[in-house]
Design an enzyme around this catalytic site. Structure first.
Site, PDB file in Angstrom:
ATOM      1  N   LEU A  18       0.835  -1.212   0.000  1.00  0.00           N
ATOM      2  CA  LEU A  18       0.000   0.000   0.000  1.00  0.00           C
ATOM      3  C   LEU A  18       0.867   1.258   0.000  1.00  0.00           C
ATOM      4  O   LEU A  18       0.600   2.219  -0.712  1.00  0.00           O
ATOM      5  CB  LEU A  18      -0.947   0.003   1.208  1.00  0.00           C
ATOM      6  CG  LEU A  18      -1.893   1.199   1.246  1.00  0.00           C
ATOM      7  CD1 LEU A  18      -2.831   1.193   0.035  1.00  0.00           C
ATOM      8  CD2 LEU A  18      -2.726   1.213   2.527  1.00  0.00           C
ATOM      9  N   GLY A 439      17.259  17.489  12.663  1.00  0.00           N
ATOM     10  CA  GLY A 439      18.256  16.419  12.574  1.00  0.00           C
ATOM     11  C   GLY A 439      18.374  15.789  11.210  1.00  0.00           C
ATOM     12  O   GLY A 439      19.422  15.861  10.571  1.00  0.00           O
ATOM     13  N   HIS A 701       5.287  17.578   7.417  1.00  0.00           N
ATOM     14  CA  HIS A 701       4.499  16.463   6.878  1.00  0.00           C
ATOM     15  C   HIS A 701       3.875  16.826   5.547  1.00  0.00           C
ATOM     16  O   HIS A 701       3.432  15.974   4.803  1.00  0.00           O
ATOM     17  CB  HIS A 701       3.386  16.065   7.854  1.00  0.00           C
ATOM     18  CG  HIS A 701       3.911  15.584   9.157  1.00  0.00           C
ATOM     19  ND1 HIS A 701       3.775  16.299  10.324  1.00  0.00           N
ATOM     20  CD2 HIS A 701       4.612  14.478   9.475  1.00  0.00           C
ATOM     21  CE1 HIS A 701       4.352  15.640  11.300  1.00  0.00           C
ATOM     22  NE2 HIS A 701       4.865  14.536  10.818  1.00  0.00           N
TER      23      HIS A 701
HETATM   24  N1  GLN Z   1      16.221  13.765  14.803  1.00  0.00           N
HETATM   25  C1  GLN Z   1      15.098  13.118  14.224  1.00  0.00           C
HETATM   26  C2  GLN Z   1      14.919  13.545  12.775  1.00  0.00           C
HETATM   27  O1  GLN Z   1      15.148  14.664  12.476  1.00  0.00           O
HETATM   28  C3  GLN Z   1      13.837  13.455  14.980  1.00  0.00           C
HETATM   29  C4  GLN Z   1      12.642  12.837  14.353  1.00  0.00           C
HETATM   30  C5  GLN Z   1      11.426  12.839  15.236  1.00  0.00           C
HETATM   31  O2  GLN Z   1      11.381  13.509  16.224  1.00  0.00           O
HETATM   32  N2  GLN Z   1      10.426  12.099  14.877  1.00  0.00           N
HETATM   33  O3  GLN Z   1      14.546  12.771  11.939  1.00  0.00           O
END
Ligand code: GLN
Ligand code: ZN
Length: 761
Positions: A18, A439, A701
């Site tokens: 999917l 990050g 997102h």
């Molecule tokens: N350091 C991670 C990143 O940047 C943090 C991701 C997260 O908090 N889901 O991907």
């Protein structure tokens, strides 16, 4: 004769079909018909896998999220989504992710704010929050569900549609103005009556109506509404299986047992102590479904022990006893049989969705025809459990000793925040509104390929190292060109922020195909924490040190915190989570100290999943926070005052845990805020949160490009709440799921916004 059923089956497909179908459709590489064909193939496979059940769940499939499906079925869409170009599916994906499938690659196409996403109860599954406003209206359109029902009926088996109950739907919804969810109960119940009537016209006898909110602590108006809702629904010609999971009913037990439904499903893993009461409350026509196989973890069940307590109930209830997993199986991987690289001993301790259904079948057989008819299966089960209980691979005395040596001083920094901040400010010389990222940077095809090649042993470490270093170089130079203040190495070597550490820590194992849906097309592969945790070697130091050597700007080290490692792993059920958390804390603490030794002066410890570990019942929160925050502090607080500790949390609800967040005492916390318009900073303001904050300025997102103006506007709102000297500018979360073509202009706008704000003073 006990019957079996299932609450929901993983819909991503055994090989994440999917996910790939969705992503190719969104990129315009395949058609809507292709997408439907994949979906149909997954559904029919799932129904075949579940052939041994007396009732097959239908409606548990979703293109993105079952809460969003419910919103669509109820005709309840945000106003901004109503006039979208395109068909229903375009509209659906627009609410889910900000834009439809069409014109994916042009920024010019119309797009809207994606719906807010939040965690589904205490799981790592995310749903799209239904939005309520005073004008909210509902208008049933059950086409999608009905077509799945017709599809399933072709298999000639009894089916049981799965729907989210009206009370839970309202409880999950978020008012966007002064309206209150309960005001919509009357309108909503009319839609549900129509829905159930419609289902009865399609030869449906039973409907599983999920009301997991009944395991939370509910106030009286909610209980009154639930009572009224179910009275109204009891007039429809459908038998309702009122389904609760993720915990015990607790104070709602008696209330729930009196609701006029045809049956109840109880999470008998967490609420075994409530079974007897509920059994005694049943009328002669009501059935009881017991969730006896844990739908939230991956361990083999103790079938003999389960039978010991089930047999008397089965004798009493006979065909009125149904058996099921405790909750939907979307929270566990699909099939253990695909795992050919897992160690045999550990594999014998495990059970994924397919295996859980087999366990269910064994229980049914034993109850209905005697244990002797499944003697060898039960024997095999006992052997697996014995091997797990006695394995030397699980217990490590060195770890246990280190744990008992932890003292209060391990939990605190040398000096308070003010002192540290002064020292750090002299050291780093950061401008006002310093910019950074969370990050990760885009994980290109190239990077994924290199990691896979190395993992398969196709390339040598030296080649791998060379390639990852190239990726780091590129990432660093792009960040420098953009003008960011605190850089990161980009996490190219990481497949996933938990798996990366899990692979290097002892006590963890990992599957090859153990994917679980996190949101939409995004899946995670939680590592399996089976034994005492230790860190044999540094895990991130060489990459971070290399990255720091490429720049004169500060390089932020990047670690995943103990609570997140715990909450995003499948963890052992043979010791308290608090103990496992502290073991993880000691392991990550060694990494923090090694980074510091290597000259990394800013270290981020991600605690993305701290909040979702909160128990569903508020009365249990403090106990959780006590050990979770302690684990973070043990991890972070062994460093010098001059080392700046960051933490990151990807959610936007801090109201009720602000005290604990402050107690963590991170020098800087970065949080997701953009979708909530900075309003969530109110709580930091009211609490006089003393340390620095980086409220996310754009939603990672969504593929939409944030403008400089929107970022300036958000930061101005932030500065109304938090003194600007303590504000950072950063995206909501890591950028790994985005493409460079999206990331670079977005960060350029972000830096330009910071410059404009600085110029304003
Ligand atoms: N350091 C991670 C990143 O940047 C943090 C991701 C997260 O908090 N889901 O991907
Ligand atoms: Zn995040």
């Amino acid at each position: 004769m006990a019957l079996t059923h299932n609450l929901g089956f993983p819909r991503i497909g055994a090989n994440r079909e999917l996910k790939f179908a969705l992503e190719s459709f969104w990129q315009g590489k395949s058609t809507e018909a292709d997408l439907h064909a994949t979906a149909q193939a997954i559904r029919s496979k799932n129904w075949q896998v579940q052939a041994s059940l007396d009732f097959t769940p239908v409606g548990d499939f979703s293109f993105y999220d079952h809460v969003l499906d419910t919103s669509f079925m109820l005709g309840h869409l945000p106003e901004r989504a109503k006039n979208i170009d395109g068909n229903r599916l375009d509209q659906y994906f627009s609410v889910a992710r900000g834009r439809s499938a069409r014109n994916q690659n042009t920024n010019a196409c119309p797009h809207i704010h994606a719906g807010e996403m939040t965690k589904w109860f205490d799981t790592n599954y995310h749903y799209i929050v239904p939005e309520l406003t005073q004008g909210s209206e509902f208008k049933l359109n059950a086409t999608a569900l009905l077509s799945q029902i017709k599809e399933a009926q072709q298999f000639g088996r009894a089916i049981k549609p799965v729907i989210i109950g009206p009370a839970t739907y309202l409880w999950l919804s978020k008012p966007k103005d002064k309206s209150h969810p309960l005001e919509f109960a009357q309108q909503l119940v009319e839609q549900y009556i129509d829905l159930l009537t419609l289902l009865s016209e399609h030869q449906v006898e039973w409907v599983q109506i999920d009301e997991p909110i009944l395991v939370t602590e509910l106030e009286k108006p909610w209980l009154d509404t639930i009572d009224a809702l179910y009275k109204a629904l009891s007039d429809t010609p459908i038998k309702l299986l009122l389904t609760t999971y993720f915990g015990s009913l607790g104070e709602n037990l008696h209330f729930t047992s009196q609701l006029p439904v045809a049956g109840f499903h109880l999470d008998a893993i967490n609420a075994q102590h409530e079974v007897e009461f509920l059994t005694n409350q049943l009328t002669d026509n009501q059935i009881l479904s017991l969730g006896v196989i844990n739908g939230r973890n991956v361990w083999v069940s103790d079938l003999n022990a389960t039978l010991n307590w089930l047999e008397p109930i089965s004798n009493k209830l006979k065909h009125r006893l149904w058996l099921a997993p405790s909750c939907s199986l979307i929270h566990v991987p699909v099939d253990l049989n695909s795992e050919d690289k897992l160690d045999d001993e550990i594999k014998s301790w495990l059970s994924f969705a397919h295996q859980k259904l087999q366990e269910l079948a064994i229980l049914k057989q034993a109850l209905n025809h005697g244990r002797h008819t499944v003697e060898s299966e039960l024997d095999q089960n006992s052997k697996a459990l014995e091997s797990r209980a006695s394995s030397a691979r699980i217990h490590n005395p060195i770890v246990q000793n280190a744990l008992s040596a932890i003292t209060k001083t391990d939990e605190a920094r040398d000096s308070g925040y003010e002192t540290r901040a002064a020292i750090q400010s002299k050291q780093f010389h950061l401008p006002l509104y310093p910019t950074t990222t969370i990050g990760s940077f885009p994980q290109t095809e190239d990077i994924r390929k290199i990691r896979q090649q190395f993992k398969r042993g196709d390339i040598r470490f030296s080649d791998y190292q060379h390639k990852i270093r190239e990726a780091i170089n590129e990432c660093v130079s792009i960040q420098e060109a953009i003008g960011l203040d605190v850089l990161v190495h980009g996490e190219a070597e990481r497949n996933d922020m938990v798996e990366y550490f899990g692979e290097q820590l002892q006590g963890y194992t990992f599957s090859q195909f153990g994917w679980v849906q996190s949101y939409g097309s995004r899946c995670v592969k939680p590592p399996i924490l089976f034994g005492d945790i230790s860190r044999p070697f540094p895990m991130t130091v060489s990459w971070t040190k290399y990255a720091q050597a490429q720049t004169s700007k500060p390089m932020k080290g990047m670690l995943t915190g103990p609570v997140t490692l715990l909450n995003w792993s499948f963890v052992r059920d043979d010791q308290p989570r608090s103990v496992t958390a502290l073991q993880l804390a000691l392991a990550i603490k060694s990494e923090v100290l090694d980074l510091e030794k290597a000259g990394i002066n800013i270290i981020q410890i991600d605690e993305a999943a701290l909040r979702e570990g909160l128990p569903l019942k508020k009365s249990e929160w403090q106990a959780y926070l006590d050990w979770a925050i302690k684990a973070f502090k043990v991890t972070a607080n062994g460093v010098k005052d001059s080392t700046q500790i960051h933490t990151h949390m990807c959610y936007s609800e801090f109201n009720d845990i602000i005290e604990a967040i402050a107690d963590m005492d991170a020098d800087v916390i970065t949080i997701e805020t953009s979708r909530s318009d900075m309003e969530l900073l109110d709580v930091f303001q009211h609490f006089n949160y003393p340390n620095q904050i980086g409220p996310g300025v754009y939603d990672i997102h969504s593929p939409n490009l944030p403008t400089k103006e929107s970022i300036v506007a958000l930061m101005r709102k932030a500065a109304e709440r938090i003194p600007k000297e303590r504000l950072w500018v950063n995206p909501d979360c890591g950028l790994k799921t985005r493409q460079w073509s999206e990331v670079t202009p977005a960060l350029e706008n972000m830096v330009a916004a910071a410059k404009e704000l600085r110029a304003e003073g």
